[in-house]
Motif scaffolding. Structure first.
Motif, PDB file in Angstrom:
ATOM      1  N   LEU A 147      -4.643   0.183   7.700  1.00  0.00           N
ATOM      2  CA  LEU A 147      -4.029   0.421   9.174  1.00  0.00           C
ATOM      3  C   LEU A 147      -2.655  -0.128   9.554  1.00  0.00           C
ATOM      4  O   LEU A 147      -2.025   0.452  10.296  1.00  0.00           O
ATOM      5  N   LEU A 148      -2.451  -1.357   8.874  1.00  0.00           N
ATOM      6  CA  LEU A 148      -1.139  -2.097   8.870  1.00  0.00           C
ATOM      7  C   LEU A 148      -0.180  -1.277   8.391  1.00  0.00           C
ATOM      8  O   LEU A 148       1.225  -1.496   8.723  1.00  0.00           O
ATOM      9  N   SER A 149      -0.166  -0.457   7.283  1.00  0.00           N
ATOM     10  CA  SER A 149       0.883  -0.068   6.443  1.00  0.00           C
ATOM     11  C   SER A 149       1.937   0.722   7.075  1.00  0.00           C
ATOM     12  O   SER A 149       3.201   0.467   7.100  1.00  0.00           O
ATOM     13  N   PRO A 150       1.624   1.643   8.269  1.00  0.00           N
ATOM     14  CA  PRO A 150       2.648   2.217   8.811  1.00  0.00           C
ATOM     15  C   PRO A 150       3.378   1.444   9.881  1.00  0.00           C
ATOM     16  O   PRO A 150       4.680   1.579  10.061  1.00  0.00           O
ATOM     17  N   ILE A 151       2.793   0.283  10.129  1.00  0.00           N
ATOM     18  CA  ILE A 151       3.326  -0.783  11.300  1.00  0.00           C
ATOM     19  C   ILE A 151       4.212  -1.671  10.411  1.00  0.00           C
ATOM     20  O   ILE A 151       5.472  -1.822  10.862  1.00  0.00           O
ATOM     21  N   ALA A 152       3.606  -2.136   9.632  1.00  0.00           N
ATOM     22  CA  ALA A 152       4.423  -3.401   8.627  1.00  0.00           C
ATOM     23  C   ALA A 152       4.190  -2.913   7.166  1.00  0.00           C
ATOM     24  O   ALA A 152       3.238  -3.933   6.346  1.00  0.00           O
ATOM     25  N   PRO A 153       5.084  -2.048   6.648  1.00  0.00           N
ATOM     26  CA  PRO A 153       5.051  -1.487   5.260  1.00  0.00           C
ATOM     27  C   PRO A 153       5.212  -2.479   4.264  1.00  0.00           C
ATOM     28  O   PRO A 153       4.623  -2.509   3.129  1.00  0.00           O
ATOM     29  N   PHE A 154       5.996  -3.510   4.278  1.00  0.00           N
ATOM     30  CA  PHE A 154       6.412  -4.310   3.180  1.00  0.00           C
ATOM     31  C   PHE A 154       5.434  -5.328   2.998  1.00  0.00           C
ATOM     32  O   PHE A 154       4.998  -5.455   1.786  1.00  0.00           O
ATOM     33  N   ILE A 155       4.884  -6.030   3.986  1.00  0.00           N
ATOM     34  CA  ILE A 155       3.617  -7.046   3.779  1.00  0.00           C
ATOM     35  C   ILE A 155       2.471  -6.175   3.339  1.00  0.00           C
ATOM     36  O   ILE A 155       1.982  -6.760   2.411  1.00  0.00           O
ATOM     37  N   SER A 156       2.216  -5.177   3.821  1.00  0.00           N
ATOM     38  CA  SER A 156       1.125  -4.468   3.224  1.00  0.00           C
ATOM     39  C   SER A 156       1.160  -4.229   1.833  1.00  0.00           C
ATOM     40  O   SER A 156       0.090  -4.103   1.041  1.00  0.00           O
ATOM     41  N   GLU A 157       2.400  -3.490   1.730  1.00  0.00           N
ATOM     42  CA  GLU A 157       2.627  -3.122  -0.156  1.00  0.00           C
ATOM     43  C   GLU A 157       2.419  -4.335  -0.755  1.00  0.00           C
ATOM     44  O   GLU A 157       1.782  -4.448  -1.910  1.00  0.00           O
ATOM     45  N   SER A 158       3.123  -5.459  -0.509  1.00  0.00           N
ATOM     46  CA  SER A 158       2.998  -6.800  -1.138  1.00  0.00           C
ATOM     47  C   SER A 158       1.602  -7.341  -1.396  1.00  0.00           C
ATOM     48  O   SER A 158       1.218  -7.504  -2.319  1.00  0.00           O
ATOM     49  N   ALA A 159       0.832  -7.299  -0.345  1.00  0.00           N
ATOM     50  CA  ALA A 159      -0.567  -7.526  -0.525  1.00  0.00           C
ATOM     51  C   ALA A 159      -1.372  -6.685  -1.120  1.00  0.00           C
ATOM     52  O   ALA A 159      -2.132  -7.209  -2.061  1.00  0.00           O
ATOM     53  N   TYR A 160      -1.028  -5.511  -1.362  1.00  0.00           N
ATOM     54  CA  TYR A 160      -1.814  -4.316  -1.884  1.00  0.00           C
ATOM     55  C   TYR A 160      -1.583  -4.759  -3.275  1.00  0.00           C
ATOM     56  O   TYR A 160      -2.428  -4.855  -4.462  1.00  0.00           O
ATOM     57  N   LYS A 161      -0.232  -4.803  -3.832  1.00  0.00           N
ATOM     58  CA  LYS A 161       0.315  -5.048  -5.269  1.00  0.00           C
ATOM     59  C   LYS A 161      -0.277  -6.308  -5.645  1.00  0.00           C
ATOM     60  O   LYS A 161      -0.573  -6.319  -7.048  1.00  0.00           O
ATOM     61  N   SER A 162      -0.108  -7.364  -5.067  1.00  0.00           N
ATOM     62  CA  SER A 162      -0.511  -8.736  -5.481  1.00  0.00           C
ATOM     63  C   SER A 162      -2.163  -8.805  -5.922  1.00  0.00           C
ATOM     64  O   SER A 162      -2.458  -9.632  -6.450  1.00  0.00           O
ATOM     65  N   PHE A 163      -2.987  -8.007  -4.991  1.00  0.00           N
ATOM     66  CA  PHE A 163      -4.347  -8.166  -5.414  1.00  0.00           C
ATOM     67  C   PHE A 163      -5.134  -6.925  -5.572  1.00  0.00           C
ATOM     68  O   PHE A 163      -5.958  -6.547  -6.676  1.00  0.00           O
ATOM     69  N   TYR A 164      -5.086  -5.818  -4.616  1.00  0.00           N
ATOM     70  CA  TYR A 164      -5.783  -4.762  -4.779  1.00  0.00           C
ATOM     71  C   TYR A 164      -5.424  -3.746  -5.663  1.00  0.00           C
ATOM     72  O   TYR A 164      -6.292  -2.825  -6.186  1.00  0.00           O
ATOM     73  N   GLU A 165      -4.361  -3.526  -6.218  1.00  0.00           N
ATOM     74  CA  GLU A 165      -3.836  -2.508  -7.166  1.00  0.00           C
ATOM     75  C   GLU A 165      -4.814  -2.329  -8.337  1.00  0.00           C
ATOM     76  O   GLU A 165      -5.079  -1.378  -8.665  1.00  0.00           O
ATOM     77  N   LYS A 166      -5.017  -3.524  -8.861  1.00  0.00           N
ATOM     78  CA  LYS A 166      -5.685  -3.722 -10.355  1.00  0.00           C
ATOM     79  C   LYS A 166      -7.334  -3.121  -9.925  1.00  0.00           C
ATOM     80  O   LYS A 166      -7.765  -2.531 -10.733  1.00  0.00           O
ATOM     81  N   PHE A 167      -7.515  -3.230  -8.754  1.00  0.00           N
ATOM     82  CA  PHE A 167      -8.986  -2.384  -8.415  1.00  0.00           C
ATOM     83  C   PHE A 167      -9.030  -1.028  -7.804  1.00  0.00           C
ATOM     84  O   PHE A 167     -10.307  -0.420  -8.247  1.00  0.00           O
ATOM     85  N   GLU A 168      -8.150  -0.784  -7.188  1.00  0.00           N
ATOM     86  CA  GLU A 168      -7.927   0.324  -6.527  1.00  0.00           C
ATOM     87  C   GLU A 168      -7.171   1.604  -7.570  1.00  0.00           C
ATOM     88  O   GLU A 168      -7.453   2.851  -7.221  1.00  0.00           O
ATOM     89  N   GLY A 169      -6.427   1.114  -8.286  1.00  0.00           N
ATOM     90  CA  GLY A 169      -5.799   1.861  -9.406  1.00  0.00           C
ATOM     91  C   GLY A 169      -4.609   2.879  -8.710  1.00  0.00           C
ATOM     92  O   GLY A 169      -3.684   3.305  -9.611  1.00  0.00           O
ATOM     93  N   LYS A 170      -4.375   3.034  -7.314  1.00  0.00           N
ATOM     94  CA  LYS A 170      -3.308   3.618  -7.083  1.00  0.00           C
ATOM     95  C   LYS A 170      -1.839   2.855  -6.920  1.00  0.00           C
ATOM     96  O   LYS A 170      -2.112   1.624  -6.682  1.00  0.00           O
ATOM     97  N   GLU A 171      -0.765   3.218  -7.269  1.00  0.00           N
ATOM     98  CA  GLU A 171       0.376   2.732  -7.322  1.00  0.00           C
ATOM     99  C   GLU A 171       0.835   1.976  -5.926  1.00  0.00           C
ATOM    100  O   GLU A 171       1.847   1.357  -5.864  1.00  0.00           O
ATOM    101  N   SER A 172       0.482   2.498  -4.645  1.00  0.00           N
ATOM    102  CA  SER A 172       0.884   2.088  -3.409  1.00  0.00           C
ATOM    103  C   SER A 172      -0.272   2.255  -2.454  1.00  0.00           C
ATOM    104  O   SER A 172      -1.091   3.055  -2.582  1.00  0.00           O
ATOM    105  N   ILE A 173      -0.177   1.268  -1.525  1.00  0.00           N
ATOM    106  CA  ILE A 173      -1.088   1.327  -0.477  1.00  0.00           C
ATOM    107  C   ILE A 173      -0.849   2.707   0.517  1.00  0.00           C
ATOM    108  O   ILE A 173      -1.729   3.315   1.005  1.00  0.00           O
ATOM    109  N   SER A 174       0.366   2.850   0.406  1.00  0.00           N
ATOM    110  CA  SER A 174       0.575   4.310   1.314  1.00  0.00           C
ATOM    111  C   SER A 174      -0.020   5.625   0.749  1.00  0.00           C
ATOM    112  O   SER A 174       0.065   6.551   1.716  1.00  0.00           O
ATOM    113  N   ILE A 175      -0.276   5.543  -0.491  1.00  0.00           N
ATOM    114  CA  ILE A 175      -0.900   6.776  -0.953  1.00  0.00           C
ATOM    115  C   ILE A 175      -2.385   6.924  -0.377  1.00  0.00           C
ATOM    116  O   ILE A 175      -2.684   8.209  -0.258  1.00  0.00           O
ATOM    117  N   PHE A 176      -3.014   5.811   0.014  1.00  0.00           N
ATOM    118  CA  PHE A 176      -4.347   6.149   0.479  1.00  0.00           C
ATOM    119  C   PHE A 176      -4.357   6.765   2.039  1.00  0.00           C
ATOM    120  O   PHE A 176      -3.707   6.525   2.674  1.00  0.00           O
TER     121      PHE A 176
END
Length: 182
Positions: A147-176
């Motif tokens: 929900l936050l990614s269109p509003i604050a893309p940098f922190i959303s992407e950083s949080a995704y990359k640092s934790f969620y990427e290994k579980f979700e598998g996509k290279e960016s939160i903006s792809i979801f």
């Protein structure tokens, strides 16, 4: 105040949250204290991400347990998540980004950080895997980041990359896709 000065001091996402929290039809009056508050909200997003990184150690994505195994506060947070998704979806569809920004910001700061985390920390073991609270926190924060990614893309992407990427598998939160209310 030059934009470069604001971005240098607090970052682009703090400026975006501050500006998108205001209605587009009113004059936007610059206020350093409001920018500072937006920056603190981003700090909360970062801290939740760090908490998940430290206390969730499993190799696979956590799954929510059946409804009957969830505590009342777990059900409450999932209900608040659904209401926030509905509010953000309606706000974006009505071209009211200020309402979406306020809704997701309140959900992350008040509901997750100030209320749920205090209760959940008592239930999460040192390894983080045995409590349904971790699965609920995983889902709620992941959907909040979407929900936050269109509003604050940098922190959303950083949080995704640092934790969620290994579980979700996509290279960016903006792809979801944008989350759906349940």
């Amino acid at each position: 105040v030059p934009l470069e000065e604001v971005v240098e001091k607090y970052g682009a996402d703090a400026f975006r949250i501050w500006s998108l929290s205001n209605t587009v039809w009113d004059d936007l009056r610059f206020n350093w204290n409001e920018i500072k508050e937006a920056h603190r909200a981003l700090g909360t997003v970062y801290n939740i991400s760090v908490f998940l990184s430290r206390f969730y150690s499993a190799e696979k994505k956590p799954e929510l347990h059946s409804e009957d195994k969830l505590a009342i506060e777990d059900k409450w947070l999932l209900s608040r998540l659904s209401a926030t998704v509905e509010a953000c979806t309606a706000a974006f569809e009505d071209y009211c980004p200020h309402a979406a920004t306020k809704a997701v910001r309140e959900f992350i700061i008040e509901d997750i950080s100030r209320f749920y985390m205090k209760l959940a920390k008592q239930r999460i073991d040192a390894d983080g895997e045995s409590s349904p609270a971790m699965a609920v926190l995983y889902k709620a924060f992941f959907d909040a980041l979407r929900l936050l990614s269109p509003i604050a893309p940098f922190i959303s992407e950083s949080a995704y990359k640092s934790f969620y990427e290994k579980f979700e598998g996509k290279e960016s939160i903006s792809i979801f896709e944008f989350p759906l209310a349940e």
